[in-house]
Design an enzyme around this catalytic site. Sequence first.
Site, PDB file in Angstrom:
ATOM      1  CE  LYS A  20      52.571  51.723  49.678  1.00 61.96           C
ATOM      2  NZ  LYS A  20      52.067  52.572  48.557  1.00 61.96           N
ATOM      3  CB  SER A  96      48.599  50.964  47.585  1.00 62.08           C
ATOM      4  OG  SER A  96      49.733  51.788  47.356  1.00 62.08           O
ATOM      5  CB  SER A 120      49.151  54.896  46.459  1.00 63.46           C
ATOM      6  OG  SER A 120      48.540  53.963  45.599  1.00 63.46           O
TER       7      SER A 120
END
Length: 370
Positions: A20, A96, A120
């Site tokens: 990420k 997310s 997330s």
Amino acid sequence: MAIVVEKLKLGGQGPRVMVKDTIDVAGHPTRASSRALEHAPDAERHADVVQAMLDAGCQLVGKTSLHELAFGTTGLNAWIGTAENPRYPGRIPGGSSSGSAAAVAAGLCDFSLGTDTGGSVRIPAACCGVFGLKPSFGRVSRAGVMPTQTSLDCVGPFAADIDTLITAMQVIDPSFKALPGVNGIRIGMVPVQAHPEVQAVVDAVLEASAFELHEAPLPGMSAAYDAGLAVINRETWNACGHLVDSGLVGADVAGRLLAARDTRDEALADAERCRAAFTAEVDAALAQYPILALPTMPDYPALVADAADTRAAIGMTAFVRPFNLTGHPALSIPFEGASKLPVGLQLVAAKGADELLLAVARELLQRLEQ
């Protein structure tokens, strides 16, 4: 598809990994999929988890997209584009850590890393039909990960199968031990209000697993959800609020940040009292039943076309955010409902019992195959 924001070629010939874009890779900027960080300087050193993967011979092949500034649950991103949900086209990828889940679902890497502050990792895992683990808080190093200061956030892996997920933990967690036996383990089923098809899948899987099952109510979950939201709002405002003045933060995230700015000290104090109370409640349940089970999400993932109001989608995290507040490890296992849409089964274990959590998950899946 807006899954990969930067291709990389680092490391050895081991498993292909993506991370990420809140996780530092030396020589590359960390932009958190935000136009406000478009000109961020290159990171000076690798995050600890990146260095661990390279030391283990993994191939770091890319950085993945996310819901801007990791502050949203749908994965929608107007600046870089929304990651496509490879297995369930037209549905949100979840946030997310949207790109990290989608990358695994698309077969672009063997495992990926995301971060989980309020669901997330587990939410996008459930939306994209892959495995996603939030380790015990503090178990995996966050050095070199945005935000710097947090009492909720954890780095966690995604994978398409349980064995690869276990391999990922062995790589990023130097304290990870051999998986224990699971004979005699009892599972506490946490009663929640979920879509009938979602609950039916969870119930059927648990019954078919032949583990001893008991009901394990957690009456403090709703209050813990609210408390977790207060904490994440204050901590995210502290970390990212200064970016709002740039005028470059997307409207949805800017609106949430401005609302988060108004989190009162009294609300935060109440949240900390709730954290202590709900942690004790979960610990007491786990003392009876070493694994707790419930759906990852209350419903199927929304259509992208229906998910524009991200504040309305926060309820997606009703069953996951409480375990960020307490710091317990939690895993989402992918299944499918009667409507051929994704359902996550969430398992929760005691703090530090990440190996037991994964051992029970692996045994459960093996029993379902018999």
